[in-house]
Design an enzyme around this catalytic site. Structure first.
Site, mmCIF file in Angstrom:
data_model
loop_
_atom_site.group_PDB
_atom_site.id
_atom_site.type_symbol
_atom_site.label_atom_id
_atom_site.label_comp_id
_atom_site.label_asym_id
_atom_site.label_seq_id
_atom_site.Cartn_x
_atom_site.Cartn_y
_atom_site.Cartn_z
ATOM 1 N N LYS A 110 1.388 -1.386 0.088
ATOM 2 C CA LYS A 110 0.520 -0.097 0.374
ATOM 3 C C LYS A 110 0.721 0.952 0.059
ATOM 4 O O LYS A 110 0.730 2.118 -0.594
ATOM 5 C CB LYS A 110 -1.475 0.111 0.643
ATOM 6 C CG LYS A 110 -1.897 -1.304 1.130
ATOM 7 C CD LYS A 110 -3.364 -1.425 1.331
ATOM 8 C CE LYS A 110 -4.023 -1.869 0.853
ATOM 9 N NZ LYS A 110 -5.767 -2.195 1.950
ATOM 10 N N LYS A 192 -3.586 -10.093 -6.718
ATOM 11 C CA LYS A 192 -5.110 -10.059 -6.060
ATOM 12 C C LYS A 192 -6.312 -9.235 -5.951
ATOM 13 O O LYS A 192 -5.936 -8.260 -6.779
ATOM 14 C CB LYS A 192 -5.098 -10.391 -4.313
ATOM 15 C CG LYS A 192 -5.032 -9.009 -3.305
ATOM 16 C CD LYS A 192 -5.764 -9.169 -2.158
ATOM 17 C CE LYS A 192 -5.677 -7.275 -2.125
ATOM 18 N NZ LYS A 192 -6.490 -7.507 -0.970
ATOM 19 N N LYS A 195 -10.392 -4.178 -3.960
ATOM 20 C CA LYS A 195 -12.196 -3.844 -3.996
ATOM 21 C C LYS A 195 -11.392 -1.792 -4.623
ATOM 22 O O LYS A 195 -12.235 -1.971 -4.705
ATOM 23 C CB LYS A 195 -12.272 -2.985 -2.705
ATOM 24 C CG LYS A 195 -13.128 -3.629 -1.971
ATOM 25 C CD LYS A 195 -13.665 -2.846 -0.656
ATOM 26 C CE LYS A 195 -13.017 -3.732 0.295
ATOM 27 N NZ LYS A 195 -11.976 -3.213 1.364
#
Ligand code: AQP
Length: 324
Positions: A110, A192, A195
């Protein structure tokens, strides 16, 4: 057993969240004391739109209900409604080495994704997650593969706290699916499904039949033509097979047999139909719940009161143990 798990209101929930996590919750809620949280304080550790956060929180709660999470059996609430989460997180920060946080895979990923906006909250995210879990004396935490490392750190923080201040916390265990713990992106099947990635990379739970068909038809597949599970050589087809087998509640072997002589196109068409069939109730339930927002508010309020009582009991023990 005491179960705790949560989802961030950070974007559109997708079939990865549903197949890997919510389906575990549905099984667990039948025989356990379950707490399912909408973890809004986690969602603000990366740039977000404050004007729609409340709407996103309600949407996630609606998904819990639409999936079959029963507020009569399980506690459903919003993290920020129980202030003890931040109090415990602060205290746990004082016994957590910075090095442990810096080596977390999610922090590395992130911070690379939001390179211009790496806040201290992003680094401390796993400590808040440890507080979420430990506050309720949780025994089992059902999550997807990407959160396994954070649950293991929560266990280590609990162990360290108990060793230093006396037995206070139960040591939580992680629970992940054997197959499907990491559903991959439709466009980049070695990453992966997420969202917050572009829309075409995931099947959202509220996608229309047209959107589902389009996304599956254009999903990345591999060279060759066999429908075989081989994540290294055929990541795209293996991911689609995983989704199919979970939706059909079949083994991967049986899923392969269903398409023994089929083309990629036939397989994709069948998978689209299946997804449309399985996701239609979500859209219908969402529309129904949107007409009674007060119902969701009431459930979240009752859940926060119930969770709050347990959180206060743990905090009383923690403060005493720490001499506060
Ligand atoms: N692709 C996935 N496959 C299986 N499980 C997944 N989870 C997330 N993505 C997948 C699991 O869903 C739960 C809730 O996730 P989260 O809200 O904590 O967010 P996340 O792990 O950071 O997932 P996202 O979808 O990628 O969200 P953003 O983009 O907002 O960061 C967790 O148990 C997670 O393991």
């Amino acid at each position: 057993m005491k179960i705790f798990s949560g989802i961030q209101p950070s974007g559109e929930l997708h079939i990865g969240n549903y197949l890997a996590v919510i389906t575990q919750w549905l099984d667990l809620q039948e025989k356990n004391d379950c707490i399912f949280c909408v973890v809004d304080w986690h969602a603000i550790t990366v740039p977000y739109n404050s004007s729609i956060l409340q709407q996103k929180i309600k949407e996630v709660a609606a998904i819990y209900l639409a999936s079959g999470i029963d507020p009569e059996k399980s506690t459903i609430f919003t993290q920020s409604a129980v202030k003890e989460h931040v109090e415990l997180a602060w205290l746990l920060n004082t016994i957590t080495p910075v090095g442990d946080l810096q080596r977390m895979t999610q922090f590395k990923e992130k911070s690379a994704k939001h390179a211009k906006n790496i806040c201290a909250g992003l680094l401390n995210y796993p400590v808040l997650m440890a507080a979420d879990i430990l506050l309720y004396q949780t025994e089992v935490v059902p999550v997807g593969q990407d959160q396994k490392q954070h649950v293991e750190l929560a266990r280590e923080i609990a162990r360290r706290f108990n060793a230093r201040f006396g037995e206070t916390f139960i040591l939580p265990k992680v629970q992940i699916m054997k197959i499907g713990a990491k559903i991959m992106s439709l466009t980049e099947p070695t990453k992966k499904m997420s969202k917050s990635d572009p829309d075409q990379s995931r099947i959202s739970l509220f996608d229309t039949p047209e959107q589902i068909k389009k996304k599956i038809a254009s999903s990345t597949t591999d060279s060759g033509h066999e429908i075989k599970y081989n994540p290294e050589e055929k990541p795209g087809i293996s991911n689609l097979l995983t989704i199919y087998s979970l939706l059909m509640e079949k083994t991967i072997k049986d899923a392969e047999k269903d398409f023994a002589n089929a083309s990629y196109q036939t397989f994709k068409q069948r998978l689209s139909e299946l997804l449309v069939e399985k996701l239609t109730p979500f859209r219908e339930k969402k529309t129904e719940l949107a007409q009674s927002p007060e119902r969701i508010e009431k459930i979240l309020k009752a859940g926060a009161e119930k969770a709050g009582i347990q959180a206060q009991a743990t905090m009383a023990k923690v403060r005493q143990a720490m001499g506060l």
